[in-house]
Design a protein around this motif. Structure first.
Motif, PDB file in Angstrom:
ATOM      1  N   ASP A   1       0.819  -1.208   0.000  1.00 37.78           N
ATOM      2  CA  ASP A   1       0.000   0.000   0.000  1.00 37.78           C
ATOM      3  C   ASP A   1       0.854   1.259   0.000  1.00 37.78           C
ATOM      4  O   ASP A   1       0.322   2.373  -0.107  1.00 37.78           O
ATOM      5  N   THR A   2       2.157   1.093   0.128  1.00 42.15           N
ATOM      6  CA  THR A   2       3.060   2.243   0.115  1.00 42.15           C
ATOM      7  C   THR A   2       2.951   2.987  -1.205  1.00 42.15           C
ATOM      8  O   THR A   2       3.095   2.393  -2.285  1.00 42.15           O
ATOM      9  N   ALA A   3       2.673   4.289  -1.124  1.00 45.40           N
ATOM     10  CA  ALA A   3       2.475   5.105  -2.321  1.00 45.40           C
ATOM     11  C   ALA A   3       2.218   6.546  -1.900  1.00 45.40           C
ATOM     12  O   ALA A   3       2.016   6.833  -0.716  1.00 45.40           O
ATOM     13  N   VAL A   4       2.210   7.405  -2.892  1.00 40.78           N
ATOM     14  CA  VAL A   4       1.699   8.761  -2.688  1.00 40.78           C
ATOM     15  C   VAL A   4       0.208   8.713  -3.011  1.00 40.78           C
ATOM     16  O   VAL A   4      -0.181   8.237  -4.081  1.00 40.78           O
ATOM     17  N   TYR A   5      -0.598   9.173  -2.078  1.00 44.12           N
ATOM     18  CA  TYR A   5      -2.046   9.146  -2.230  1.00 44.12           C
ATOM     19  C   TYR A   5      -2.552  10.532  -2.610  1.00 44.12           C
ATOM     20  O   TYR A   5      -2.189  11.538  -1.977  1.00 44.12           O
ATOM     21  N   TYR A   6      -3.400  10.563  -3.645  1.00 48.15           N
ATOM     22  CA  TYR A   6      -3.940  11.811  -4.167  1.00 48.15           C
ATOM     23  C   TYR A   6      -5.462  11.789  -4.074  1.00 48.15           C
ATOM     24  O   TYR A   6      -6.087  10.768  -4.387  1.00 48.15           O
ATOM     25  N   CYS A   7      -6.047  12.906  -3.699  1.00 45.14           N
ATOM     26  CA  CYS A   7      -7.500  13.010  -3.801  1.00 45.14           C
ATOM     27  C   CYS A   7      -7.828  13.764  -5.087  1.00 45.14           C
ATOM     28  O   CYS A   7      -7.044  14.580  -5.576  1.00 45.14           O
ATOM     29  N   LYS A   8      -8.978  13.425  -5.623  1.00 39.68           N
ATOM     30  CA  LYS A   8      -9.474  14.076  -6.826  1.00 39.68           C
ATOM     31  C   LYS A   8     -10.944  14.397  -6.639  1.00 39.68           C
ATOM     32  O   LYS A   8     -11.695  13.582  -6.115  1.00 39.68           O
ATOM     33  N   MET A   9     -11.330  15.593  -7.037  1.00 38.46           N
ATOM     34  CA  MET A   9     -12.738  15.981  -6.968  1.00 38.46           C
ATOM     35  C   MET A   9     -13.202  16.460  -8.330  1.00 38.46           C
ATOM     36  O   MET A   9     -12.514  17.260  -8.977  1.00 38.46           O
ATOM     37  N   LEU A  10     -14.345  15.950  -8.750  1.00 41.17           N
ATOM     38  CA  LEU A  10     -14.987  16.436  -9.961  1.00 41.17           C
ATOM     39  C   LEU A  10     -15.780  17.675  -9.582  1.00 41.17           C
ATOM     40  O   LEU A  10     -16.725  17.587  -8.800  1.00 41.17           O
ATOM     41  N   MET A  11     -15.371  18.799 -10.125  1.00 37.06           N
ATOM     42  CA  MET A  11     -15.969  20.088  -9.787  1.00 37.06           C
ATOM     43  C   MET A  11     -16.792  20.622 -10.962  1.00 37.06           C
ATOM     44  O   MET A  11     -16.576  20.236 -12.112  1.00 37.06           O
ATOM     45  N   TYR A  12     -17.712  21.513 -10.657  1.00 35.45           N
ATOM     46  CA  TYR A  12     -18.392  22.307 -11.671  1.00 35.45           C
ATOM     47  C   TYR A  12     -18.127  23.772 -11.354  1.00 35.45           C
ATOM     48  O   TYR A  12     -18.313  24.204 -10.212  1.00 35.45           O
ATOM     49  N   ASP A  13     -17.673  24.515 -12.361  1.00 37.58           N
ATOM     50  CA  ASP A  13     -17.362  25.920 -12.111  1.00 37.58           C
ATOM     51  C   ASP A  13     -18.616  26.774 -12.227  1.00 37.58           C
ATOM     52  O   ASP A  13     -19.739  26.260 -12.363  1.00 37.58           O
ATOM     53  N   HIS A  14     -18.448  28.123 -12.184  1.00 41.50           N
ATOM     54  CA  HIS A  14     -19.591  29.031 -12.170  1.00 41.50           C
ATOM     55  C   HIS A  14     -20.385  28.988 -13.471  1.00 41.50           C
ATOM     56  O   HIS A  14     -21.519  29.445 -13.512  1.00 41.50           O
ATOM     57  N   LYS A  15     -19.783  28.418 -14.513  1.00 44.58           N
ATOM     58  CA  LYS A  15     -20.488  28.241 -15.786  1.00 44.58           C
ATOM     59  C   LYS A  15     -21.019  26.819 -15.925  1.00 44.58           C
ATOM     60  O   LYS A  15     -21.455  26.427 -17.012  1.00 44.58           O
ATOM     61  N   ASN A  16     -20.941  26.067 -14.832  1.00 48.32           N
ATOM     62  CA  ASN A  16     -21.409  24.690 -14.821  1.00 48.32           C
ATOM     63  C   ASN A  16     -20.598  23.787 -15.761  1.00 48.32           C
ATOM     64  O   ASN A  16     -21.125  22.813 -16.301  1.00 48.32           O
ATOM     65  N   ILE A  17     -19.342  24.138 -15.924  1.00 53.58           N
ATOM     66  CA  ILE A  17     -18.440  23.324 -16.733  1.00 53.58           C
ATOM     67  C   ILE A  17     -17.664  22.402 -15.806  1.00 53.58           C
ATOM     68  O   ILE A  17     -17.050  22.860 -14.844  1.00 53.58           O
ATOM     69  N   PRO A  18     -17.668  21.095 -16.064  1.00 54.98           N
ATOM     70  CA  PRO A  18     -16.974  20.160 -15.174  1.00 54.98           C
ATOM     71  C   PRO A  18     -15.465  20.142 -15.388  1.00 54.98           C
ATOM     72  O   PRO A  18     -14.991  20.348 -16.507  1.00 54.98           O
ATOM     73  N   TYR A  19     -14.743  19.917 -14.335  1.00 50.96           N
ATOM     74  CA  TYR A  19     -13.295  19.747 -14.434  1.00 50.96           C
ATOM     75  C   TYR A  19     -12.823  18.961 -13.216  1.00 50.96           C
ATOM     76  O   TYR A  19     -13.491  18.936 -12.190  1.00 50.96           O
ATOM     77  N   ASP A  20     -11.691  18.318 -13.350  1.00 52.17           N
ATOM     78  CA  ASP A  20     -11.091  17.567 -12.244  1.00 52.17           C
ATOM     79  C   ASP A  20     -10.064  18.429 -11.521  1.00 52.17           C
ATOM     80  O   ASP A  20      -9.253  19.095 -12.152  1.00 52.17           O
ATOM     81  N   ASP A  21     -10.100  18.377 -10.212  1.00 52.35           N
ATOM     82  CA  ASP A  21      -9.104  19.053  -9.389  1.00 52.35           C
ATOM     83  C   ASP A  21      -8.396  18.011  -8.535  1.00 52.35           C
ATOM     84  O   ASP A  21      -9.049  17.123  -7.983  1.00 52.35           O
ATOM     85  N   TRP A  22      -7.072  18.126  -8.433  1.00 50.45           N
ATOM     86  CA  TRP A  22      -6.258  17.150  -7.714  1.00 50.45           C
ATOM     87  C   TRP A  22      -5.566  17.791  -6.526  1.00 50.45           C
ATOM     88  O   TRP A  22      -5.167  18.970  -6.571  1.00 50.45           O
ATOM     89  N   GLY A  23      -5.393  16.991  -5.474  1.00 51.47           N
ATOM     90  CA  GLY A  23      -4.578  17.425  -4.355  1.00 51.47           C
ATOM     91  C   GLY A  23      -3.100  17.262  -4.668  1.00 51.47           C
ATOM     92  O   GLY A  23      -2.728  16.720  -5.704  1.00 51.47           O
ATOM     93  N   GLN A  24      -2.266  17.701  -3.735  1.00 50.65           N
ATOM     94  CA  GLN A  24      -0.821  17.677  -3.963  1.00 50.65           C
ATOM     95  C   GLN A  24      -0.211  16.312  -3.648  1.00 50.65           C
ATOM     96  O   GLN A  24       0.933  16.048  -4.003  1.00 50.65           O
ATOM     97  N   GLY A  25      -0.962  15.474  -2.982  1.00 48.62           N
ATOM     98  CA  GLY A  25      -0.475  14.144  -2.642  1.00 48.62           C
ATOM     99  C   GLY A  25       0.075  14.086  -1.233  1.00 48.62           C
ATOM    100  O   GLY A  25       0.642  15.055  -0.723  1.00 48.62           O
ATOM    101  N   THR A  26      -0.100  12.930  -0.596  1.00 45.81           N
ATOM    102  CA  THR A  26       0.457  12.696   0.738  1.00 45.81           C
ATOM    103  C   THR A  26       1.083  11.304   0.758  1.00 45.81           C
ATOM    104  O   THR A  26       0.492  10.344   0.256  1.00 45.81           O
ATOM    105  N   GLN A  27       2.277  11.210   1.304  1.00 49.25           N
ATOM    106  CA  GLN A  27       3.026   9.958   1.279  1.00 49.25           C
ATOM    107  C   GLN A  27       2.544   9.021   2.381  1.00 49.25           C
ATOM    108  O   GLN A  27       2.436   9.411   3.551  1.00 49.25           O
ATOM    109  N   VAL A  28       2.297   7.794   1.992  1.00 46.85           N
ATOM    110  CA  VAL A  28       1.994   6.720   2.943  1.00 46.85           C
ATOM    111  C   VAL A  28       3.055   5.645   2.774  1.00 46.85           C
ATOM    112  O   VAL A  28       3.255   5.137   1.668  1.00 46.85           O
TER     113      VAL A  28
END
Length: 120
Positions: free
Chosen positions: A89-116
């Motif tokens: 399970d050792t890895a850098v773990y990243y979160c990702k969120m599917l967002m919608y902006d003010h125009k309701n356009i979807p995009y993915d946003d990623w975290g910077q990562g955390t080491q486990v």
């Protein structure tokens, strides 16, 4: 602009537990799905778990029964509870969120990562 800040990583013994968190802040209009990915050294980034706005969860077979994903009522924070950790399970773990902006356009946003790191 939205920022995803992760925390909770670290060094843990095999069989131990960690809880990762990822909090979104900034100009948030709408967050849809949230997910966790991980990337081990020399390997491609792989899917770990995801949660829908309705609270439906899904986890990869490799972590099923050991990892669980959850979110808060405001839906701005996602957690990954990791139990019975293994060296693989050792890895850098990243979160990702599917967002919608003010125009309701979807995009993915990623975290910077955390080491486990799982090691004795």
């Amino acid at each position: 602009q939205v920022q995803l800040v992760e925390s909770g990583g670290g060094l843990v013994l095999p069989g131990g537990s960690l809880r990762l968190s990822c909090a979104a802040s900034g100009s948030i209009f709408n967050i849809d799905h949230m997910a966790w990915y991980r990337q081990a050294p020399g390997k491609q980034r792989e899917y770990v778990a995801a949660i829908s706005p309705a609270g439906t969860t899904n986890v990869a077979d490799s972590v099923k029964g050991r990892f669980a994903i959850s979110t808060d009522n405001a839906k701005n924070t996602v957690w990954l509870q990791m139990n019975s950790l293994k060296p693989e399970d050792t890895a850098v773990y990243y979160c990702k969120m599917l967002m919608y902006d003010h125009k309701n356009i979807p995009y993915d946003d990623w975290g910077q990562g955390t080491q486990v790191t799982v090691s004795s």
